[in-house]
Scaffold this motif. Structure first.
Motif, PDB file in Angstrom:
ATOM      1  N   GLY A 183     -29.247   9.081   1.712  1.00  0.00           N
ATOM      2  CA  GLY A 183     -27.851   9.133   1.735  1.00  0.00           C
ATOM      3  C   GLY A 183     -27.036   7.935   1.138  1.00  0.00           C
ATOM      4  O   GLY A 183     -25.708   8.320   0.732  1.00  0.00           O
ATOM      5  N   THR A 184     -27.366   6.933   1.241  1.00  0.00           N
ATOM      6  CA  THR A 184     -26.811   5.693   1.016  1.00  0.00           C
ATOM      7  C   THR A 184     -27.083   5.444  -0.337  1.00  0.00           C
ATOM      8  O   THR A 184     -27.909   5.812  -1.217  1.00  0.00           O
ATOM      9  CB  THR A 184     -27.162   4.341   1.739  1.00  0.00           C
ATOM     10  OG1 THR A 184     -28.523   4.046   1.704  1.00  0.00           O
ATOM     11  CG2 THR A 184     -26.506   4.480   3.177  1.00  0.00           C
ATOM     12  N   ILE A 185     -26.165   4.950  -0.907  1.00  0.00           N
ATOM     13  CA  ILE A 185     -26.125   4.309  -2.378  1.00  0.00           C
ATOM     14  C   ILE A 185     -26.933   2.979  -2.744  1.00  0.00           C
ATOM     15  O   ILE A 185     -26.206   2.028  -2.106  1.00  0.00           O
ATOM     16  CB  ILE A 185     -24.694   4.380  -3.277  1.00  0.00           C
ATOM     17  CG1 ILE A 185     -23.886   5.660  -2.804  1.00  0.00           C
ATOM     18  CG2 ILE A 185     -24.772   4.382  -4.547  1.00  0.00           C
ATOM     19  CD1 ILE A 185     -24.381   6.774  -3.267  1.00  0.00           C
ATOM     20  N   ARG A 186     -27.937   3.013  -3.392  1.00  0.00           N
ATOM     21  CA  ARG A 186     -28.456   1.832  -3.620  1.00  0.00           C
ATOM     22  C   ARG A 186     -27.654   1.227  -5.163  1.00  0.00           C
ATOM     23  O   ARG A 186     -27.945   1.769  -6.168  1.00  0.00           O
ATOM     24  CB  ARG A 186     -30.071   1.785  -4.140  1.00  0.00           C
ATOM     25  CG  ARG A 186     -30.567   0.517  -4.333  1.00  0.00           C
ATOM     26  CD  ARG A 186     -32.008   0.532  -4.733  1.00  0.00           C
ATOM     27  NE  ARG A 186     -32.878   0.736  -3.849  1.00  0.00           N
ATOM     28  CZ  ARG A 186     -34.164   1.219  -3.897  1.00  0.00           C
ATOM     29  NH1 ARG A 186     -34.356   1.661  -4.959  1.00  0.00           N
ATOM     30  NH2 ARG A 186     -34.821   1.313  -2.582  1.00  0.00           N
ATOM     31  N   ARG A 187     -27.018   0.081  -5.003  1.00  0.00           N
ATOM     32  CA  ARG A 187     -26.105  -0.011  -6.082  1.00  0.00           C
ATOM     33  C   ARG A 187     -26.936  -0.981  -7.054  1.00  0.00           C
ATOM     34  O   ARG A 187     -27.503  -1.898  -6.564  1.00  0.00           O
ATOM     35  CB  ARG A 187     -24.738  -0.958  -5.655  1.00  0.00           C
ATOM     36  CG  ARG A 187     -23.746  -0.305  -4.683  1.00  0.00           C
ATOM     37  CD  ARG A 187     -22.837   0.476  -5.291  1.00  0.00           C
ATOM     38  NE  ARG A 187     -22.284   1.462  -4.389  1.00  0.00           N
ATOM     39  CZ  ARG A 187     -21.627   2.352  -4.742  1.00  0.00           C
ATOM     40  NH1 ARG A 187     -21.161   2.837  -5.882  1.00  0.00           N
ATOM     41  NH2 ARG A 187     -20.913   3.069  -3.515  1.00  0.00           N
ATOM     42  N   ASP A 188     -26.789  -0.762  -8.410  1.00  0.00           N
ATOM     43  CA  ASP A 188     -27.334  -1.672  -9.461  1.00  0.00           C
ATOM     44  C   ASP A 188     -26.324  -1.879 -10.331  1.00  0.00           C
ATOM     45  O   ASP A 188     -26.623  -1.078 -11.391  1.00  0.00           O
ATOM     46  CB  ASP A 188     -28.579  -0.555  -9.958  1.00  0.00           C
ATOM     47  CG  ASP A 188     -29.412  -1.469 -10.858  1.00  0.00           C
ATOM     48  OD1 ASP A 188     -29.084  -2.531 -11.436  1.00  0.00           O
ATOM     49  OD2 ASP A 188     -30.491  -1.056 -11.143  1.00  0.00           O
ATOM     50  N   PRO A 189     -25.515  -2.592 -10.049  1.00  0.00           N
ATOM     51  CA  PRO A 189     -24.558  -2.978 -11.311  1.00  0.00           C
ATOM     52  C   PRO A 189     -25.115  -3.116 -12.641  1.00  0.00           C
ATOM     53  O   PRO A 189     -25.901  -3.897 -12.915  1.00  0.00           O
ATOM     54  CB  PRO A 189     -23.948  -4.165 -10.907  1.00  0.00           C
ATOM     55  CG  PRO A 189     -24.338  -4.465  -9.247  1.00  0.00           C
ATOM     56  CD  PRO A 189     -25.530  -3.545  -9.165  1.00  0.00           C
ATOM     57  N   PHE A 190     -24.472  -2.262 -13.567  1.00  0.00           N
ATOM     58  CA  PHE A 190     -24.964  -2.230 -15.244  1.00  0.00           C
ATOM     59  C   PHE A 190     -26.260  -2.201 -15.028  1.00  0.00           C
ATOM     60  O   PHE A 190     -26.782  -2.487 -16.609  1.00  0.00           O
ATOM     61  CB  PHE A 190     -24.542  -3.780 -15.690  1.00  0.00           C
ATOM     62  CG  PHE A 190     -22.981  -4.073 -15.733  1.00  0.00           C
ATOM     63  CD1 PHE A 190     -22.344  -3.896 -16.892  1.00  0.00           C
ATOM     64  CD2 PHE A 190     -22.317  -4.264 -14.722  1.00  0.00           C
ATOM     65  CE1 PHE A 190     -20.893  -3.925 -17.121  1.00  0.00           C
ATOM     66  CE2 PHE A 190     -20.678  -4.467 -14.493  1.00  0.00           C
ATOM     67  CZ  PHE A 190     -20.314  -4.108 -16.017  1.00  0.00           C
ATOM     68  N   ALA A 191     -27.058  -1.631 -14.158  1.00  0.00           N
ATOM     69  CA  ALA A 191     -28.421  -1.564 -14.269  1.00  0.00           C
ATOM     70  C   ALA A 191     -29.062  -2.857 -14.586  1.00  0.00           C
ATOM     71  O   ALA A 191     -30.404  -2.956 -15.040  1.00  0.00           O
ATOM     72  CB  ALA A 191     -29.065  -0.468 -15.256  1.00  0.00           C
ATOM     73  N   PRO A 201     -29.974   2.689 -14.339  1.00  0.00           N
ATOM     74  CA  PRO A 201     -31.136   2.077 -13.345  1.00  0.00           C
ATOM     75  C   PRO A 201     -32.371   2.698 -13.856  1.00  0.00           C
ATOM     76  O   PRO A 201     -32.429   3.966 -14.383  1.00  0.00           O
ATOM     77  CB  PRO A 201     -30.701   2.775 -11.938  1.00  0.00           C
ATOM     78  CG  PRO A 201     -29.455   2.822 -11.956  1.00  0.00           C
ATOM     79  CD  PRO A 201     -29.071   3.442 -13.337  1.00  0.00           C
ATOM     80  N   SER A 202     -33.578   2.149 -13.472  1.00  0.00           N
ATOM     81  CA  SER A 202     -34.841   2.652 -13.894  1.00  0.00           C
ATOM     82  C   SER A 202     -35.135   4.059 -13.262  1.00  0.00           C
ATOM     83  O   SER A 202     -34.539   4.311 -12.174  1.00  0.00           O
ATOM     84  CB  SER A 202     -35.843   1.861 -13.289  1.00  0.00           C
ATOM     85  OG  SER A 202     -35.820   0.468 -13.882  1.00  0.00           O
ATOM     86  N   ALA A 203     -35.803   4.776 -13.838  1.00  0.00           N
ATOM     87  CA  ALA A 203     -36.162   6.264 -13.569  1.00  0.00           C
ATOM     88  C   ALA A 203     -34.968   7.018 -13.640  1.00  0.00           C
ATOM     89  O   ALA A 203     -34.992   8.016 -12.608  1.00  0.00           O
ATOM     90  CB  ALA A 203     -36.511   6.254 -12.170  1.00  0.00           C
ATOM     91  N   CYS A 204     -33.962   6.861 -14.398  1.00  0.00           N
ATOM     92  CA  CYS A 204     -32.768   7.900 -14.897  1.00  0.00           C
ATOM     93  C   CYS A 204     -33.104   8.485 -15.943  1.00  0.00           C
ATOM     94  O   CYS A 204     -32.124   9.374 -16.543  1.00  0.00           O
ATOM     95  CB  CYS A 204     -31.430   7.241 -14.561  1.00  0.00           C
ATOM     96  SG  CYS A 204     -31.203   6.900 -12.793  1.00  0.00           S
TER      97      CYS A 204
END
Ligand code: OXD
Ligand code: MN
Length: 606
Positions: free
Chosen positions: A456-464, A265-268
């Motif tokens: 603490g939750t995961i924002r999912r971004d499949p395949f970014a 994902p962006s910003a990684c």
């Protein structure tokens, strides 16, 4: 060049229709030459839009400051206007294409009054490559013209390949601020208010219409709009992959090379990984691309990747000689900076550049700014999404084959995100479908409460790809599964999940990241080469504890933690995917992925 000189009747007709609708002062077809770039820059400097930077320190570099409201991609104004809403899926904004075209035609009417129209023929990918695609962008922004010159291959050579009736993706763009007679922008960045901005994609007719923003991702239509949203639809129809992935080449001390694509994902830190300087002796990493990969099958049944871009549109803040020395060297000259701070001697500065601001600055809003190190809440000098636009050829570690029209054979695909817990440093998929599962669950943990998500939750971004897939994500997962059926498993890239962002319970980084990530890449290389040592675990293959050399400062206990399977954590992860993530895609979520989820859950329970 003049429109009359064009050979392609269809293109000429489309331009003439746009002229009649948008009513510019005049029309200019870009030839892609250096003289054209220089003349456009001169115009931007003369109008006060661009500031030339210090010719000794930053030769050929210019600074732009955008309107403070026009600093990023506008996802809530980005539309996939397929005929049926179901084809856009639950994760895209949808509008009826006929209605949307009506709305936008009204906005486009007379929108270029007082401005020039530029026609930019561009190629995504090496000109003439069978993996490349041609687009033509119509714009009234000189900023777009100079950025497209860097980010894509532009001009006459593209028209030559297009010929009299070649295919192209029409891309319409206007900043959405017509000028009254005698009025000028006065050096101010023109754009429309948010509620009038539209970044629209018509997947069936393969068209892009953008209105009201001059910012990169909304206005440089070759990048996210064509190379991802429209290309993902073309790729689905034609049996290939258009992905939000970097491409790197890694060479071991014996001189053997492998190619790796990676989605985050962006910003990684994608650009950092693409240009990584390995810390392990004898290994070399070179760059093929930093943001987008198009992969097609070669005659040998393997996937070959090209970088469709010709430049980097990178985030400046945080880029420094430690995090990414090769990016720093890429932006020493001939670079466009947007929304960074400027020093008194006309050099650039941003938060995280690695040294204190040398005296007074002009910040990204054009105001005087003095660093106050005691004030943590000080407004930044550079906008957090400030960018550099630099030619890829200036990167000192570009792989010589980065422009090979045939692409490079892909050995491994990596997925990752910011996961402070649960997800180990690296694990390898057992097979292609398991790898597709890994891509489908990509996400980053929210550290501070943002938007509608709890910390603490995961924002999912499949395949970014969440903001960039031009069709229903459930169909997209299925397409990935189908790609795996087109060849034999041994010819497919191996798939891995990496996580550079693990933390201890008290919030310290467990892994140093940056150049040390080369240790993980080396294991991935060895796995592709059939030598890397691994153990079979419920979540996939993982390195044995001695398979990855420990970096300095990482204890044996840290390493064990980084490479452990957190059974209870993974059970929670599986439950989160089952309850919160997969149901979003409804009946289009492929059965193979539900099966994969069940299989992992069963293995975790053993
Ligand atoms: C980018 C992004 O600008 O992914 O590349 O947001
Ligand atoms: Mn990106």
């Amino acid at each position: 060049m003049k429109v009359e000189e064009l050979q392609h009747e269809g293109l000429k007709k489309w331009i003439q229709e746009a002229v009649a609708l948008m009513q510019p002062e005049d029309v200019y077809v870009c030839d892609g030459s250096q003289q054209e770039y220089d003349a456009m820059i001169k115009k931007l400097v003369d109008s006060g839009m661009a500031t030339p930077l210090n010719p000794q320190k930053r030769p050929g570099c210019y600074l732009f400051r955008s309107d403070p409201s026009d600093v990023a991609r506008v996802e809530n104004r980005t539309y996939i206007a397929s005929k049926s809403q179901d084809d856009a899926g639950p994760t895209n904004n949808w509008l009826d294409p006929v209605e949307l075209k009506k709305t936008m035609t009204d906005l486009y009417r007379g929108c270029m009054k007082g401005r020039h129209m530029y026609v930019i023929p561009f190629s995504m990918g090496p000109v003439g490559s069978n993996i490349a695609k041609i687009g033509v962008e119509i714009t009234d922004s000189e900023y777009v013209v100079v950025n497209m010159h860097i980010m894509t291959r532009v001009g006459k050579k593209v028209l030559d390949v297009l010929g009299k009736n070649g295919e192209y993706v029409p891309c319409l763009h206007s900043v959405g601020k017509p000028l009254a007679a005698g009025e000028s922008d006065n050096g101010k960045w023109p754009c429309a208010p948010l509620e009038k901005k539209y970044i629209s994609h018509f997947p069936e007719t393969r068209e892009i219409w953008s209105y009201g923003s001059g910012y990169g991702g909304n206005a440089l239509l070759g990048k996210k709009c064509l190379a991802l949203r429209i290309a993902s639809v073309i790729a689905r129809d034609e049996g290939w992959l258009a992905e939000h992935m970097l491409i790197l080449k890694i060479t071991n001390p014996a001189g053997k090379s492998k190619y790796i694509c990676a989605a985050f994902p962006s910003a990684c830190g994608k650009t950092n990984l693409a240009m990584l300087v390995p810390t392990i002796p004898g290994w070399k990493v070179e760059t093929v691309g930093d943001d987008i990969a198009w992969m097609k099958f070669g005659k040998d049944g393997r996937l070959y990747a090209i970088n469709p871009e010709a430049g980097f549109f990178g985030v400046a803040p945080g880029t420094n000689m430690q995090s990414n020395p090769n990016a720093m060297r890429s932006i020493e000259k001939n670079t466009i900076f947007t929304n960074v701070g400027m020093t008194e001697d006309k050099d650039v500065w941003w938060e995280g550049i690695g040294y204190d601001a040398p005296g007074k600055l002009i910040d990204w809003k054009g105001n005087e700014w003095v660093q106050d190190k005691n004030n943590k809440a000080q407004e930044p000098a550079a906008h957090p999404n400030a960018r550099f636009t630099a030619p890829a050829r200036q990167c000192p570690v570009m792989a010589p084959e980065w422009e090979d029209p045939n692409g490079v054979p892909v050995d491994a695909i990596l997925f990752g995100g910011r996961r402070p817990s649960i997800v180990p440093l690296v694990h390898e998929a057992k097979n292609w479908v398991h790898g597709v599962f890994m891509g489908s669950i990509v996400g980053s943990e929210i550290t501070t409460a943002a938007l509608d998500l709890k910390a603490g939750t995961i924002r999912r971004d499949p395949f970014a790809m969440l903001p960039f897939c031009g069709y229903h994500m459930g169909d997209y997962f299925k397409h990935w599964i189908n790609i795996g059926k087109k060849t034999t498993e041994d010819k497919l890239p191996k798939i891995f999940f990496v996580n550079w962002f693990r933390k201890t319970a008290d919030g310290k980084w467990l892994w140093p990241g940056y150049g040390e990530n080369s240790r993980v890449l080396a294991w991935i290389f060895e796995r592709c080469d059939g030598t890397g040592k691994a153990v079979d675990t419920p979540i996939g293959y993982m390195p044995t504890i001695d398979a990855i050399q420990r970096p300095e400062g990482v204890s044996e206990a840290d390493m064990k933690e980084l490479l452990a399977v957190d059974i209870e954590g993974w059970k929670k992860e599986i439950a989160d995917i089952r309850e919160n993530h997969y149901p979003k895609f409804g009946s289009k979520l492929p059965k193979e992925l539900w099966d994969e989820l069940d299989a992992i859950e069963k293995r975790l329970q053993k």
